[in-house]
Design a protein around this motif. Structure first.
Motif, PDB file in Angstrom:
ATOM      1  N   LEU A 164       0.824  -1.208   0.000  1.00  0.00           N
ATOM      2  CA  LEU A 164       0.000   0.000   0.000  1.00  0.00           C
ATOM      3  C   LEU A 164       0.861   1.264   0.000  1.00  0.00           C
ATOM      4  O   LEU A 164       0.546   2.244  -0.687  1.00  0.00           O
ATOM      5  CB  LEU A 164      -0.936   0.000   1.211  1.00  0.00           C
ATOM      6  N   LEU A 165       1.960   1.236   0.759  1.00  0.00           N
ATOM      7  CA  LEU A 165       2.831   2.415   0.832  1.00  0.00           C
ATOM      8  C   LEU A 165       3.577   2.640  -0.481  1.00  0.00           C
ATOM      9  O   LEU A 165       3.715   3.775  -0.946  1.00  0.00           O
ATOM     10  CB  LEU A 165       3.830   2.260   1.981  1.00  0.00           C
ATOM     11  N   LEU A 166       4.070   1.579  -1.085  1.00  0.00           N
ATOM     12  CA  LEU A 166       4.804   1.720  -2.346  1.00  0.00           C
ATOM     13  C   LEU A 166       3.878   2.117  -3.488  1.00  0.00           C
ATOM     14  O   LEU A 166       4.320   2.699  -4.482  1.00  0.00           O
ATOM     15  CB  LEU A 166       5.535   0.419  -2.680  1.00  0.00           C
ATOM     16  N   ALA A 167       2.581   1.809  -3.358  1.00  0.00           N
ATOM     17  CA  ALA A 167       1.624   2.208  -4.384  1.00  0.00           C
ATOM     18  C   ALA A 167       1.365   3.704  -4.357  1.00  0.00           C
ATOM     19  O   ALA A 167       0.909   4.277  -5.351  1.00  0.00           O
ATOM     20  CB  ALA A 167       0.314   1.445  -4.193  1.00  0.00           C
ATOM     21  N   GLN A 168       1.680   4.383  -3.229  1.00  0.00           N
ATOM     22  CA  GLN A 168       1.401   5.818  -3.139  1.00  0.00           C
ATOM     23  C   GLN A 168       2.266   6.678  -4.060  1.00  0.00           C
ATOM     24  O   GLN A 168       1.687   7.594  -4.674  1.00  0.00           O
ATOM     25  CB  GLN A 168       1.536   6.271  -1.684  1.00  0.00           C
ATOM     26  N   PRO A 169       3.570   6.619  -4.197  1.00  0.00           N
ATOM     27  CA  PRO A 169       4.529   5.837  -3.400  1.00  0.00           C
ATOM     28  C   PRO A 169       5.068   6.672  -2.230  1.00  0.00           C
ATOM     29  O   PRO A 169       5.105   7.889  -2.295  1.00  0.00           O
ATOM     30  CB  PRO A 169       5.642   5.566  -4.400  1.00  0.00           C
ATOM     31  N   ASP A 170       5.508   5.963  -1.179  1.00  0.00           N
ATOM     32  CA  ASP A 170       6.091   6.626  -0.005  1.00  0.00           C
ATOM     33  C   ASP A 170       7.228   5.744   0.519  1.00  0.00           C
ATOM     34  O   ASP A 170       7.028   4.890   1.379  1.00  0.00           O
ATOM     35  CB  ASP A 170       5.036   6.835   1.078  1.00  0.00           C
ATOM     36  N   LEU A 171       8.419   5.988  -0.012  1.00  0.00           N
ATOM     37  CA  LEU A 171       9.573   5.166   0.357  1.00  0.00           C
ATOM     38  C   LEU A 171      10.026   5.441   1.788  1.00  0.00           C
ATOM     39  O   LEU A 171      10.459   4.530   2.494  1.00  0.00           O
ATOM     40  CB  LEU A 171      10.737   5.412  -0.613  1.00  0.00           C
ATOM     41  N   GLY A 172       9.915   6.679   2.230  1.00  0.00           N
ATOM     42  CA  GLY A 172      10.370   7.041   3.575  1.00  0.00           C
ATOM     43  C   GLY A 172       9.635   6.257   4.653  1.00  0.00           C
ATOM     44  O   GLY A 172      10.250   5.675   5.547  1.00  0.00           O
ATOM     45  N   GLN A 173       8.297   6.251   4.572  1.00  0.00           N
ATOM     46  CA  GLN A 173       7.515   5.506   5.553  1.00  0.00           C
ATOM     47  C   GLN A 173       7.784   4.007   5.429  1.00  0.00           C
ATOM     48  O   GLN A 173       7.800   3.277   6.431  1.00  0.00           O
ATOM     49  CB  GLN A 173       6.011   5.765   5.351  1.00  0.00           C
ATOM     50  N   THR A 174       8.006   3.547   4.198  1.00  0.00           N
ATOM     51  CA  THR A 174       8.318   2.129   3.978  1.00  0.00           C
ATOM     52  C   THR A 174       9.602   1.735   4.694  1.00  0.00           C
ATOM     53  O   THR A 174       9.677   0.687   5.341  1.00  0.00           O
ATOM     54  CB  THR A 174       8.458   1.840   2.468  1.00  0.00           C
ATOM     55  N   VAL A 175      10.616   2.578   4.600  1.00  0.00           N
ATOM     56  CA  VAL A 175      11.898   2.300   5.243  1.00  0.00           C
ATOM     57  C   VAL A 175      11.747   2.280   6.760  1.00  0.00           C
ATOM     58  O   VAL A 175      12.275   1.379   7.440  1.00  0.00           O
ATOM     59  CB  VAL A 175      12.961   3.338   4.816  1.00  0.00           C
ATOM     60  N   VAL A 176      11.015   3.248   7.317  1.00  0.00           N
ATOM     61  CA  VAL A 176      10.839   3.315   8.773  1.00  0.00           C
ATOM     62  C   VAL A 176      10.093   2.087   9.282  1.00  0.00           C
ATOM     63  O   VAL A 176      10.526   1.432  10.242  1.00  0.00           O
ATOM     64  CB  VAL A 176      10.081   4.606   9.172  1.00  0.00           C
ATOM     65  N   ILE A 177       8.978   1.748   8.642  1.00  0.00           N
ATOM     66  CA  ILE A 177       8.192   0.595   9.082  1.00  0.00           C
ATOM     67  C   ILE A 177       8.990  -0.694   8.923  1.00  0.00           C
ATOM     68  O   ILE A 177       8.955  -1.575   9.794  1.00  0.00           O
ATOM     69  CB  ILE A 177       6.867   0.525   8.290  1.00  0.00           C
TER      70      ILE A 177
END
Length: 374
Positions: A164-177
Motif C-alpha cells: 500500500l505504501l509503495l503504491a502511493q509511493p512513499d519510500l520514507g515511511q516504507t523504510v521506517v516501518i
C-alpha cells in the motif's frame, strides 16, 4: 500532582507514581519547543502561499492540548487495552490507507493525503505506531503459544502495508516501518540465516526502488553527486546552520525560512540551527537521544515479551524518524521529507506520535506483578 501521596489509590494517583515522569517531562518540553518553532518558522511559509501569517500557528495550537490529552489518556490504559487499541487502530488505518489510493489528492506525483472535513489526513502516519504494537503482539504469541503462526501473521500484515505504501509511493515511511519490523523480529528470536536473508532482501529492494522510481533515483544521485540535479533546498538548509553558528541569529531573525518552502515541516531543524544555533540544535538532539535511551533502559529487564517488543518498536520508530529528519537537514543521507517529532508542523504526524508515546508510557509504567499484561 506532587501533592498526591504514594498511598493514593485513585486512577490518577496510581498513574502518577507508576508512569515514567522524566520521559513525560521531556515529551512536554519537546511539545513546547515545537510551539516556539511553529511561531518562528511558519509565518513566512503561510505568507508565501497567500494564507494568514499565523494560519499554521493557530492550527498547531489547537493540536497541542489534544496531543497532551491523548498522551495522558492513552498512558492510563493497561497493556491489554493497548493491544486492543492498536488492533482497532490498525484496521481503521489500513482501510483509510486503501481509500487514499483511490480518492486521495495527488501532490507531486504521490497520493498520500485524504481530505476529511477540510483537513488533510495521512493514514500512513497512524499505521506506524499501531503496526509496531500489533506485530509485537503477534511475535510474543508466536513465542509463547506453541503452533501459533504469529510470525506469519506479522509477515502478511507487513507485506500488505508495504504494498500500500509503495503504491502511493512513499519510500520514507516504507523504510521506517521495515526497520522497526525487522528490529522487532530480530529481538523476538529471528534465526541468523533469516537475518542475513532479510538484510539481502532489503538491499535488493532499495536497489530495485532506485531503478523503478524516478524521484528516488534523483534524490540518491543528487546526494552522491550534487552536480547531477537541483540541490536548492539542502543547500539552503546547510546555509542556515552556517548562519546560525553556536548561538544563532535569534528567534524570528532567520533568513533561510523565507527561502525554504517546507521550513515549518521538513526543514524545521534547519530553522532551529539558524535562529538558535548549534548549541540548541544539539540540545534538541540530546532530548531525543535521552528519551530513546531512557526508554530502552526502562524495558531492558522486562520479563513480558509483548511489552518489551512493543516498547522497543515504538522507541525505534520515534528515534529513527527524528534521526532521518535531522540527518536529511545536514545532508548526511539523501533528502527525505519527514517531520521532526512534536516539533514540525503536521496534524496527522503529531496525533499519531501522541498516540504512540501514550502507548509507550503505558507499557513502561511500573506495575507490581505486571497486572493487566495478559
Amino acid at each position: 500532582m506532587r501533592t498526591l501521596a504514594r498511598t493514593d489509590t485513585s486512577v490518577i494517583g496510581k498513574w502518577w507514581w507508576t508512569v515514567d515522569r522524566w520521559s513525560l517531562g521531556v515529551l512536554i518540553l519537546l511539545l513546547l519547543f515545537g510551539v516556539l518553532m511553529i511561531f518562528t518558522a511558519s509565518p513566512a511559509v503561510a505568507t508565501k502561499i497567500n494564507l494568514g501569517s499565523y494560519h499554521f500557528v493557530q492550527r498547531h495550537l489547537t493540536l497541542v492540548p489534544a496531543g497532551i490529552a491523548v498522551i495522558i489518556l492513552v498512558s492510563l490504559i493497561s497493556p491489554k487495552n493497548v493491544r486492543r487499541l492498536a488492533l482497532l487502530g490498525l484496521v481503521i488505518s489500513l482501510i483509510l490507507l486503501s481509500i487514499t489510493l483511490m480518492l486521495g489528492a495527488e501532490i507531486k506525483g504521490a497520493r498520500r493525503w485524504l481530505s476529511v472535513a477540510g483537513f488533510s489526513l495521512q493514514a500512513s502516519e497512524f499505521v506506524k505506531p499501531f503496526f509496531a504494537v500489533v506485530t509485537a503482539w503477534m511475535f510474543s504469541e508466536w513465542r509463547s503459544r506453541q503452533g501459533f503462526p504469529g510470525h506469519w501473521i506479522s509477515i502478511s500484515i507487513y507485506l500488505l502495508i508495504i504494498c500500500l505504501l509503495l503504491a502511493q509511493p512513499d519510500l520514507g515511511q516504507t523504510v521506517v516501518i521495515s526497520a522497526v519490523w525487522f528490529c522487532q523480529f530480530f529481538l523476538a528470536g529471528l534465526p541468523l540465516v533469516l537475518v542475513v536473508s532479510f538484510i539481502g532482501l532489503g538491499i535488493a529492494g532499495l536497489v530495485g526502488t532506485y531503478f523503478s522510481l524516478e524521484h528516488v533515483r534523483s534524490r540518491i544521485d543528487r546526494f552522491l553527486d550534487p552536480s547531477t540535479g537541483d540541490t536548492y533546498q539542502i543547500d539552503r538548509s546547510l546555509e542556515a546552520f552556517a548562519n546560525g553558528g553556536f548561538v544563532g541569529t535569534g528567534p524570528g531573525e532567520g533568513e533561510i525560512k523565507v527561502l525554504l518552502p517546507d521550513a515549518h515541516t521538513d526543514f524545521v531543524f534547519a530553522v532551529t540551527g539558524e535562529e538558535f544555533g548549534v548549541l540548541v540544535a544539539l540540545t534538541v538532539l540530546g532530548l531525543f537521544g535521552y528519551l530513546v535511551l531512557r526508554g530502552y533502559l526502562r524495558i531492558i529487564s522486562e520479563s513480558n515479551l509483548f511489552v518489551f517488543l512493543a516498547a522497543a518498536g515504538l522507541l525505534t520508530q520515534f528515534g529513527l524518524q527524528a534521526l532521518i529528519h535531522m540527518a536529511s537537514s545536514l545532508q548526511l543521507i539523501p533528502a527525505k521529507g519527514m517531520t521532526l517529532p512534536f516539533i514540525s508542523y503536521g496534524g496527522s504526524s503529531f496525533l499519531a506520535l501522541s498516540i504512540g508515546m501514550g502507548m509507550l508510557l503505558s507499557l513502561t509504567r511500573r506495575r507490581p506483578g505486571r497486572e493487566g499484561v495478559v
